[in-house]
Design a protein around this motif. Structure first.
Motif, PDB file in Angstrom:
ATOM      1  N   ALA A  30       0.824  -1.213   0.000  1.00  0.00           N
ATOM      2  CA  ALA A  30       0.000   0.000   0.000  1.00  0.00           C
ATOM      3  C   ALA A  30       0.853   1.255   0.000  1.00  0.00           C
ATOM      4  CB  ALA A  30      -0.919  -0.002   1.218  1.00  0.00           C
ATOM      5  N   PHE A  31       2.184   1.059   0.100  1.00  0.00           N
ATOM      6  CA  PHE A  31       3.105   2.196   0.185  1.00  0.00           C
ATOM      7  C   PHE A  31       3.913   2.373  -1.104  1.00  0.00           C
ATOM      8  CE2 PHE A  31       2.387   0.396   4.374  1.00  0.00           C
ATOM      9  CZ  PHE A  31       1.844   1.492   5.031  1.00  0.00           C
ATOM     10  N   PHE A 113       0.787   9.699   5.655  1.00  0.00           N
ATOM     11  CA  PHE A 113       1.473   9.471   4.379  1.00  0.00           C
ATOM     12  C   PHE A 113       0.999   8.217   3.656  1.00  0.00           C
ATOM     13  CE2 PHE A 113       4.277  11.962   7.082  1.00  0.00           C
ATOM     14  CZ  PHE A 113       4.489  13.079   6.280  1.00  0.00           C
ATOM     15  N   THR A 114      -0.244   7.803   3.925  1.00  0.00           N
ATOM     16  CA  THR A 114      -0.850   6.730   3.127  1.00  0.00           C
ATOM     17  C   THR A 114      -1.887   7.379   2.216  1.00  0.00           C
ATOM     18  OG1 THR A 114      -2.363   6.333   4.960  1.00  0.00           O
ATOM     19  CG2 THR A 114      -0.452   4.882   4.787  1.00  0.00           C
ATOM     20  N   GLY A 115      -1.383   8.167   1.265  1.00  0.00           N
ATOM     21  CA  GLY A 115      -2.278   8.912   0.390  1.00  0.00           C
ATOM     22  C   GLY A 115      -1.992   8.672  -1.074  1.00  0.00           C
ATOM     23  N   GLU A 116      -2.626   9.497  -1.900  1.00  0.00           N
ATOM     24  CA  GLU A 116      -2.513   9.366  -3.357  1.00  0.00           C
ATOM     25  C   GLU A 116      -1.679  10.472  -3.990  1.00  0.00           C
ATOM     26  OE1 GLU A 116      -6.279   7.311  -2.072  1.00  0.00           O
ATOM     27  OE2 GLU A 116      -5.322   9.224  -1.609  1.00  0.00           O
ATOM     28  N   LEU A 117      -1.397  11.534  -3.243  1.00  0.00           N
ATOM     29  CA  LEU A 117      -0.695  12.689  -3.813  1.00  0.00           C
ATOM     30  C   LEU A 117       0.468  13.068  -2.891  1.00  0.00           C
ATOM     31  CD1 LEU A 117      -0.538  14.988  -5.897  1.00  0.00           C
ATOM     32  CD2 LEU A 117      -2.288  16.204  -4.584  1.00  0.00           C
ATOM     33  N   PHE A 118       1.673  13.174  -3.487  1.00  0.00           N
ATOM     34  CA  PHE A 118       2.883  13.411  -2.693  1.00  0.00           C
ATOM     35  C   PHE A 118       3.677  14.592  -3.249  1.00  0.00           C
ATOM     36  CE2 PHE A 118       1.868   8.938  -2.280  1.00  0.00           C
ATOM     37  CZ  PHE A 118       2.032   8.692  -0.927  1.00  0.00           C
ATOM     38  N   LEU A 119       4.312  15.306  -2.337  1.00  0.00           N
ATOM     39  CA  LEU A 119       5.201  16.409  -2.696  1.00  0.00           C
ATOM     40  C   LEU A 119       6.492  16.257  -1.903  1.00  0.00           C
ATOM     41  CD1 LEU A 119       5.556  19.134  -4.197  1.00  0.00           C
ATOM     42  CD2 LEU A 119       4.507  20.252  -2.220  1.00  0.00           C
ATOM     43  N   GLY A 120       7.625  16.203  -2.599  1.00  0.00           N
ATOM     44  CA  GLY A 120       8.916  16.073  -1.936  1.00  0.00           C
ATOM     45  C   GLY A 120       9.831  17.223  -2.294  1.00  0.00           C
ATOM     46  N   HIS A 121      10.711  17.587  -1.356  1.00  0.00           N
ATOM     47  CA  HIS A 121      11.616  18.704  -1.598  1.00  0.00           C
ATOM     48  C   HIS A 121      12.971  18.443  -0.969  1.00  0.00           C
ATOM     49  CE1 HIS A 121      13.343  22.825  -1.093  1.00  0.00           C
ATOM     50  NE2 HIS A 121      12.794  22.973  -2.277  1.00  0.00           N
ATOM     51  N   LEU A 122      14.013  18.825  -1.688  1.00  0.00           N
ATOM     52  CA  LEU A 122      15.388  18.762  -1.197  1.00  0.00           C
ATOM     53  C   LEU A 122      15.934  20.177  -1.215  1.00  0.00           C
ATOM     54  CD1 LEU A 122      15.889  15.853  -3.556  1.00  0.00           C
ATOM     55  CD2 LEU A 122      16.472  15.570  -1.163  1.00  0.00           C
TER      56      LEU A 122
END
Length: 633
Positions: A30-31, A113-122
């Protein structure tokens, strides 16, 4: 790049286009989205080691359940720190009931964080602010889902003060003047306006308040919001964002200064700062990955509709050339070839510098990121050798002398690895004064290769910015080998002007090319040019930004690039070093030939793509003359 320069941030936007049950069924977890996000961020780790952050939106959770998650870190290994916390929570929660790992609805209700939309940043901090609160994503919270906003980006704006005042003018009270807050609040303001306009529209049509929320989410015009908010932004930017109800976007500046790429199929849509990470994470060919065009936004609606739409009028494309020279990973197919070409084009100048003496010259590189340029340089040298071999064999006119032929065929550049880096400098050295002291110990030199007092040692670097590390560490280290001469070759041209679009290069006095030009003006009795340029700069700062000209160019006009290079070599030669030092730079013409699609060369030429760039250059010169050690924007 021998000098420590902080530069580009990295972004990831990832949207799963199918229900989580699909990924559990097809991929056994699921992840799936979270795992892909980790890989996409780790493969862009070169773009940010000051901090990282993750945002997530869950779809279809009941009222009262948290549907937006965010976590940030400024630890020394921020990506591992973030995902470590998430997985620790997961293991703790499911330790007694492992069967819950296959219960999607339970996970969405109880696990972040078990969702459908993700945003990551460095994050790379551009001017020394590395506290946790400066890590992206930034969030603007509201009880209305369609007014919730989370953004992350790779950007610097040159007109933050003006934009801040415009927020004050419309009645807001921003907590600070940073470009991140300014962008967030600008977007938030127009997102609020769009919500209010749609609310009034549906209210007049007779819909109830409960009915209106999903209608707003359906009809929300993100392109209009982005266009209104970014209308007056001056700078380089890629901004990614998510709205609480599930819409998402990636917006690129109209000059295409900053980079963005995306890919989609029937399972996912993903956008990143670099192309190879998508290829690696999803095992897709390069032809399936698209570059987001300047002035456009990639918009993904909650229902899965995908569009690339014009938001601002595109201007002349000035994509950052430093992306090609140094910042991006060299695993990109085009970037690797361009870096090799940059090295190849330096071969003729290098040959002249060493007086075509292959027998007594060793070619190498420092640091490791210069390997591609080094390979191109060697290819160029080998091409020259092949021409010489051909000519000499033809001169034999069929009368082959085996001894002479063997000598002819032996003509080739002497290539060796004279410096080996055995530690990752950025992981443990942060203070400039300590860094110079330790660089020489981070690199091991290979003894026994150089004929003392006879050989010339040629080393290629990506670029020479300040020259501090060269003088304090690298030249001294190479001199231990006893060469007659050391030739340091830069695959980039002379860096003469500040950057204001995302790189930590804002103070003119930091640049060795600028300091060399100033010294040459003094040496040649032309100090009046310094004074007149200062007066012109002060006058320019009184003008509107769009009328400002980069008069700092006057400092360089009296001299040829070769004269400045010679002065740089003189200034970077430590008194205790015995070897002669020469510096060779790439030319502007050859830079453009190697990277024809990335003509953003303002650091080298002073040709800024936006009005704010000229103003930054002018203010930076004024700061230098007035002794102000501060950011120029």
């Amino acid at each position: 790049m021998s000098d420590q320069i902080k530069h580009e941030c990295g972004i990831v936007l990832l949207r799963l286009l199918k229900p989580l049950e699909y990924y559990l069924s097809h991929y056994g977890t699921a992840f799936y989205g979270l795992n892909k996000l980790y890989l996409l961020m780790e493969k862009q780790h070169n773009r940010g080691q000051d901090g990282a952050g993750i945002g997530c939106i869950k779809f279809d959770v009941p009222p009262g359940a948290r549907y937006m998650n965010r976590i940030r870190s400024n630890q020394s290994n921020p990506i591992q720190h973030l995902f470590g916390q998430i997985h620790e929570n997961l293991e703790r929660t499911t330790e007694k009931h492992p069967d819950r790992l296959r219960d999607i609805q339970w996970l969405k209700r109880h696990m972040d964080f078990t969702g459908e939309l993700f945003l990551g940043h460095l994050r790379y901090g551009t001017f020394g602010r590395n506290r946790l609160e400066y890590c992206h994503p930034f969030q603007r919270e509201n009880n209305w889902m369609s007014k919730n906003l989370m953004i992350a980006g790779n950007f610097n704006l040159t007109n933050v003060d003006e934009l801040f005042q415009s927020l004050v003018h419309i009645g807001q009270h921003p907590s600070e003047t940073s470009d991140t807050i300014t962008i967030l609040e600008k977007l938030g303001h127009f997102l609020d306006d769009e919500n209010e306009d749609l609310y009034r529209k549906f209210k007049q049509q007779g819909h109830t308040k409960k009915e209106i929320s999903p209608l707003i989410a359906r009809d929300l015009n993100l392109a209009g919001v982005l266009g209104n908010a970014s209308k007056y932004w001056d700078g380089g930017y890629v901004v990614a964002g998510m709205v609480g109800h599930g819409d998402s976007f990636v917006l690129r500046d109209p000059n295409g200064i900053r980079t963005a790429y995306y890919y989609h199929d029937d399972e996912v849509i993903v956008a990143t700062s670099e192309r190879p990470v998508i290829q690696t994470a999803f095992n897709v060919p390069i032809a399936h990955i698209r570059e987001l065009l300047p002035g456009r936004a990639l918009i993904v609606k909650r229902d899965g509709r995908i569009s690339e739409v014009p938001v601002t009028e595109p201007r002349k494309t000035k994509a950052c050339s430093f992306e090609r020279i140094y910042f991006s990973r060299g695993t990109d197919a085009d970037i690797y070839q361009e870096r090799k070409q940059l090295g190849r084009q330096l071969a003729p100048t290098i040959l002249k510098t060493i007086h075509y003496d292959f027998e007594n010259t060793i070619f190498s590189y420092i640091p490791n990121t210069a390997i591609a340029a080094f390979k191109g340089m060697v290819e160029g040298l080998n091409d020259f050798c092949d021409e010489i071999k051909q000519d000499r064999i033809i001169e034999m006119q069929g009368r082959v002398d085996p001894i002479k032929l063997k000598k002819i065929l032996a003509l080739r550049p002497r290539v060796d690895q004279v410096a080996v880096k055995d530690a990752k400098l950025r992981t443990f050295i942060t203070e400039d004064n300590k860094r110079d002291e330790l660089v020489a110990h981070v690199y091991d030199v290979t003894y026994g290769l150089v004929k003392e007092g006879i050989d010339t040692l040629v080393v290629i670097d990506d670029s020479i910015v300040r020259g501090t590390t060269l003088k304090q560490s690298i030249v001294k280290m190479l001199d231990r080998l006893g060469p007659k001469a050391i030739v340091v070759v830069s695959s980039a041209p002379q860096i003469r002007y500040p950057d204001c679009y995302g790189i930590d290069m804002t103070r003119l006095g930091d640049f060795i090319a600028f300091r060399a030009a100033i010294e040459l003006l003094k040496d040649t009795g032309q100090e009046h040019i310094i004074n007149s340029t200062y007066k012109q700069c002060k006058q320019q700062l009184l003008l509107p930004a769009e009328e400002v000209e980069n008069v700092v160019r006057e400092i360089y006009k009296p001299f040829r690039p070769e004269q400045i290079s010679a002065k740089i070599a003189e200034m970077l030669h430590p008194p205790e070093v015995n070897a002669r030092l020469e510096i060779v730079y790439q030319t502007i013409e050859d830079l453009h030939a190697a990277c024809p699609q990335h003509t953003g060369d303002w650091y080298f030429t002073g040709n800024y793509p936006t009005p704010g760039g000229n103003k930054v250059a002018v203010r930076s010169f004024v700061n230098y003359i007035e002794g102000k050690n501060e950011r120029a924007y």
